[in-house]
Structures are given as structure tokens and as C-alpha cells.
Write an enzyme that holds these catalytic residues in place. Sequence first.
Site, short mmCIF file in Angstrom:
data_model
loop_
_atom_site.label_atom_id
_atom_site.label_comp_id
_atom_site.label_asym_id
_atom_site.label_seq_id
_atom_site.Cartn_x
_atom_site.Cartn_y
_atom_site.Cartn_z
N CYS A 1 37.92 0.11 -18.13
CA CYS A 1 38.96 -0.69 -18.59
C CYS A 1 39.14 -1.87 -17.99
CB CYS A 1 40.15 0.43 -18.67
SG CYS A 1 41.54 -0.28 -19.85
N GLU A 2 38.38 -2.99 -18.13
CA GLU A 2 38.23 -4.13 -17.26
C GLU A 2 37.63 -5.05 -18.00
OE1 GLU A 2 39.52 -6.80 -14.97
OE2 GLU A 2 40.25 -4.65 -14.24
#
Length: 420
Positions: free
Chosen positions: A347-348
Site C-alpha cells: 500500500c504505497e
Amino acid sequence: MAAFLQFSLTPNPLASPTKSLQPPSNRLSVNPVSAFKQEPIWRRVTSFQHCVPRAVLSTPEPKTQNIQHCFTKSEDGFLLCEGVKVEEVMKVAEQSPFYLYSKPQITRNVEAYKEALEKLNSNIGYAIKANNNLKILEHLRKLGCGAVLVSGNELKLALHAGFDPTRCVFNGNGKILEDLVLAAKAGVFVNIDSEFDLENIVAAARIAGKKVHPYVATGNKNSKFGIRNEKLQWFLDAVKAHRKELKLVGVHCHLGSTITKVRKLVISRNLNLIIEPGRSIIANTCCFVNHVIGVKTNGTKNFIVIDGSMAELIRPSLYGAHQHIELVSPPPPDAETSTFDVVGPVCESADFLGKDRELPTPTKGAGLVVHDAGAYCMSMASTYNLKMRPPEYWIDDDGSVSKIRHAETFDNHLRFFEGL
Ligand SMILES: Cc1ncc(COP(=O)(O)O)c(C=O)c1O
């Protein structure tokens, strides 16, 4: 790579390669398919190809004309490592993603250095930071390498792997006293990087009750490493003033690859040369193996989403490294070739392994590798998003596949909180 010119002569104990023994339980059964005609992958553009070991010293001409590389393609389009289908290794690996190395390629890379250093008093000081897998370190030690360290734990690991301390060098601009004491006790060479570093090294020598053999480390203007030439005399005088604790043995040149006539210099002055290769020993020996989770399009962008991520391999996200990416098996005949970003599930938005890559559209579950993954990949891996560090395997000279590092597990993580 950095180079040392050491002014006291030491013998050159380069040992002949030794076959390392694998416990049978680590071995996996995979069929080698070396009969296929193979095209070397190293011909393609990758970020590490400028690091061919042979380029270190300009003369004499290398004897080995045919550079052999571990990753090749079979005539029917399968990626092979030392003749073994990577797809077959994926079937027997305990989980995905994982790192896959070629042990013979590590040997070949070291042999290329030895050939280039022939007839010189020298030490190949492998930079452990590039890859600290214990099995790889043991193999490099058996091949006759020394080790270059930047922390107390790297020093402990080098000693654990059996490296001769007198063939080890402790570098760094922020060495802490505790680690310097360890280095002084072990008898490894130490670099003097600054005034405060000198103070700490003298203090460590006193605590350890041992004389330290340091190099004066030179560095470029505005670099955080080493000292500038103008200050050299001050450091030489300061070292002389501590005769009880220090015996100066040489000069460390950060990024010594700017010295082009190494052989002449070393021979004419009867020096001992220590080189510090990291990536040129290990980068091209490995690929990072992933499964495709799916393919998606957002706006004008196409994405291949894989199970590996910036957590396991951060170089592309961290400093825009370009690492060649390909599928391990031929795509279906009707697969359309498009431009994709290859991204992980973390999640980046910086989580990518490659941008704008022309690839055949892979099917769900297809194998995809990121090449040149041996250096600064696993050693920089994190557990971000609790993606635990992956297992590592290597293919041996006989084509057998062995695990050389266990995968980290969720239970490993919970252990950090036990009893708190
Ligand atoms: C002092 C020193 N030695 C050795 C190395 C290893 O360099 P490479 O992995 O590029 O060969 C580096 C790289 O940062 C370094 O700074």
C-alpha cells in the site's frame, strides 16, 4: 567499488574453489534442461552490466574470452538458470516470491577477479553489505575472498562464516565504539574516516588492549566518506602520535576506480592491493522470482500486479534502479504485447519493480522475474506491510536446487513481543 593500497606486504592466500556441501534436506528435485540452445541474458541492458569484474584492471588481457552467464533462454522460450527451467523451480519452492541464485555464477565472477589480479599481491574484499546470505559468504570465503564490513554485526557474521580477520576491513563514516572494540579484538583492519573516528579507534584499541592496523580513508569534496587530501598530513601526524595504539598500513581510496593504472602502480611500489567489490560479484547471479496476481488498466496505464514488492526489492523505488524484467515461460500465442508498470501489492504508490516495460500480457499465475537481484536487494529487504522476508535458493554446479535461507514467518514477527 573502493580500493586499498596497502603498504605492508601480506601473503596472497587465494584458495582454490571448494565445493560446498548441502544438507540433502535443503535439496529440491528439478530436472536440468541444459540441452536447450541458450541465449545469454547478460547481453540485454541491465543496471549492473557496467560492473563486469574484468574491467577492474586494464592489463593483462583476460584469458577467458567466452563469458558464460547463468540466465539463458531455451529455444522454446523458457527462462533457464544454469540450464534449469525457472518455472520448474517455482513448482518446488515453498512459497512465492523468492530469490534464486546461481552458485556457479558466483564462482565465475570471483574467478574473473582472480584472473584480473593475477601476479599481484591482492585481496578480494567482498562487500558484505551487497548480500549477507551466510551460505553465499561461506562460498566466497572458500573461494579465497576476504570481507569488507560496515557494522559490528557484519563483522560477527564474517567471523561466523569463517573469514580470516586479517583479510577483513572495517569501513564506515559512523563506526560506533562498541563495534570498533570488537574489530580491535578480532584484529581486522580499520579505516580512519574522520577526526572523531580516529578518537574512537584509539579508545577502542585501549579498551581491547590491542594495536589497530588502520588505513587513512580519502574521500571526495562534499562526500560524507573519508577525508580530503589537504587534511592527509594532519591525519598521518595524528596516527604517528599514537604509536602504542595504531600502526598505519595503508590508504583507502573511496571510489578507487578512478585510478586507471592499478597494476603498474601496485607492481612498481610492491604494494598489496585490496579491492572491495560487492555488486560485480553477486548482482548478476540472481533473479527475484514472482507470480503474477493479475493485470489491470487504469486510465492510460497498464499494470502487472505481482506478489513481490518494494518490501523484498526496493532499489527501483528507492533510487530508480532499472532491473530487467521478463516472464519465465512463453506467453500464449494470442497474448498482446503492451507497455506495463510492474507493481507489487504494497500500500504505497512508490511500490513498483519496473516502469514502462514492453511485455506480453501474462496470464494469472504466470512467473515473472526481476533480474540482477543479487546485490542490495535481499540485504535491503524490509517487512513493510508485514510481507515477511522471502526464502532464497541456489542452483548448484550439478543443477540441483537447494534452499540457502528460510523464509521469515509471522511467528518470527510475534517473537519480538514475547514476554513484554
Ligand atoms: C567503501 C565501499 N566499499 C565497497 C563498496 C561496494 O560497492 P559495489 O557494491 O558497488 O561494488 C562500496 C559501495 O557503496 C563502498 O562505499
